[in-house]
Write an enzyme that holds these catalytic residues in place. Structure first.
Site, PDB file in Angstrom:
ATOM      1  N   ASP A  45       0.893  -1.368   0.236  1.00  0.00           N
ATOM      2  CA  ASP A  45      -0.368  -0.138  -0.312  1.00  0.00           C
ATOM      3  C   ASP A  45       0.863   1.323   0.281  1.00  0.00           C
ATOM      4  OD1 ASP A  45      -2.131   1.457   0.654  1.00  0.00           O
ATOM      5  OD2 ASP A  45      -3.463  -0.234   1.290  1.00  0.00           O
ATOM      6  N   HIS A  67      -4.103   5.955   3.098  1.00  0.00           N
ATOM      7  CA  HIS A  67      -4.236   4.559   2.568  1.00  0.00           C
ATOM      8  C   HIS A  67      -3.882   3.560   3.469  1.00  0.00           C
ATOM      9  CE1 HIS A  67      -6.020   2.074  -0.241  1.00  0.00           C
ATOM     10  NE2 HIS A  67      -6.676   2.529  -0.826  1.00  0.00           N
ATOM     11  N   SER A 116     -11.626  -1.092  -0.804  1.00  0.00           N
ATOM     12  CA  SER A 116      -9.647  -0.818  -0.488  1.00  0.00           C
ATOM     13  C   SER A 116     -10.091  -1.040   1.044  1.00  0.00           C
ATOM     14  CB  SER A 116      -9.269   0.193  -1.106  1.00  0.00           C
ATOM     15  OG  SER A 116      -8.224   0.273  -1.899  1.00  0.00           O
TER      16      SER A 116
END
Length: 402
Positions: A115, A157, A328
């Site tokens: 990520d 994220h 996600s």
């Protein structure tokens, strides 16, 4: 596996590497070997080097770097007053807390994400990172671009997804007892195909933060991948196959290209990947969640998990939290559940683990949609696969069957 494939790559790449080193046109650190696929990454190559490579008998093809955008549907920083001190809705919906009450919070299982990195000093993540806050992060962290010694996250994220997997504060983590490691396959706004491939190799056989001294015994049990793009792309298939051979669970977000049919993204649309779609707190499929079938007619996603308005750790500060939406956010719920399942039965292979995820899935409220003749009231279907994951049902399944 590593020794055999590495020896093969060393043998067939020897002349090409020698040519690159002798030319001095490319810095040695910009030449990276991908041992799984016997490929070479060559960064900052000039025109003459590209021409020399294209004319070399040992080079099959040259592939340019491409970038996958990171686009959560929604994100919002939360104030301290907005953080519920108990389990967040997604953790509660999949009944992870009930499994925690049995003494299973994922202890003994290692989960990786590929990520944007992780804010490893976050209060919800610092205690179960395999590295150290003091900086010895070998085999726990790798950043292909820059090879930073310590984890960081310029986007948020990756911190958010890892919080859902293994966060230890404010009820955000599905498997708060699991240990986490991470590879930085993505920058602040997109993921480099080259970094993603290098991270895929690292997950299969972790290295020091400088990329040396590989130790495959340090490989994680689960790999959570909240990235992707395009359709029918086979470029990650060999990496997924390598993970499967050593029982690393390959979980991928299905994509945020829904609600139309045939929108499942790669690599989640590959047969060997476990694709995760998204559901809402209202127990329906998220409007953005990518839908099957794949472009060659197979059913995807395989399973679904909470992905709308998920609360997890923020990279804004060591005590920050944020809501994000997207598949996600769904994928790390499945990764955390995989850790709970493996805690109970650590010797499961990937197909057995997938069977546990699928067998435990619960039906959600149908919306009357149909793709390729399959209604979303029939299971499995192209909208949520086998349904929304459930920790109690899946762990019961493995305890009873394995």
């Amino acid at each position: 596996m590593h020794a055999i494939l590495k020896d093969h790559a060393d043998t067939i790449q020897a002349d090409v590497i020698s040519m690159l080193e002798k030319s001095k046109s490319v810095d040695n650190d910009n030449i990276r070997q991908l041992w799984i696929t016997a490929e070479l990454i060559v960064r900052d190559a000039d025109k003459a080097t590209v021409e020399a490579l294209s004319n070399h008998d040992d080079v099959e093809s040259l592939i340019a770097e491409k970038f996958y955008p990171l686009e959560p549907v929604e994100r919002r920083e939360l104030s301290e007053e907005e953080i519920a001190p108990l389990a967040q809705w997604g953790v509660d919906a999949i009944r992870a807390g009930t499994v925690h009450g049995r003494g299973n919070s994922g202890q003994g299982i290692v989960v990786a994400n590929i990520d944007t990195g992780v804010r490893y000093t976050h209060v919800a993540l610092r205690s179960n990172f395999r590295g150290t806050i003091q900086g010895n992060n070998n085999y726990a962290w790798y950043a292909p671009t820059g090879k930073a010694a310590n984890p960081s996250d310029g986007n948020g994220h990756g911190t958010h997804t890892m919080g859902t997997i293994a966060g230890t504060a404010n009820g955000i983590g599905v498997a708060p007892g699991a240990t986490w490691v991470a590879c930085k396959g993505c920058g602040s706004s997109s993921c480099s195909s080259l970094d993603l491939r290098e991270c895929g190799n690292w997950v299969a056989c972790p290295t020091t933060t400088s990329g040396g001294s590989p130790d495959c015994t340090k490989a994680p049990n689960v790999s959570s991948n909240s990235w992707g793009g395009g359709q029918g792309d086979t470029s990650y298939e060999a990496i997924i196959a390598a993970w499967r051979r050593v029982n690393i669970v390959p979980l991928f977000s299905a994509g945020n290209s829904g609600p139309s049919c045939r929108t499942a993204n790669s690599p989640s649309d590959r047969p060997t990947a476990i694709a995760v779609g998204s559901t809402t707190s209202g127990n329906v499929v998220s409007s953005f969640s990518s839908v099957g079938p794949t472009i060659d007619g197979r059913m995807k996603p395989d399973i679904s998990a909470p992905g709308s308005n998920v609360v997890s750790a923020s990279s804004s500060s060591d005590t920050g939290y944020a809501t994000m939406s997207g598949t996600s956010m769904a994928c790390p719920h499945a990764a955390g559940l995989s850790a709970l399942i493996l805690h109970d039965r650590p010797n499961l292979n990937v197909d057995q683990l997938k069977a546990a995820l699928v067998s435990g899935c619960q039906r959600i409220t149908a919306s009357g949609k149909t793709c390729s003749g399959v209604s979303d009231s029939v299971y499995p279907n192209h909208h949520v696969g086998a349904g929304r994951i459930d920790a109690v049902a899946s762990t019961n399944f493995v305890l009873e069957n394995f």
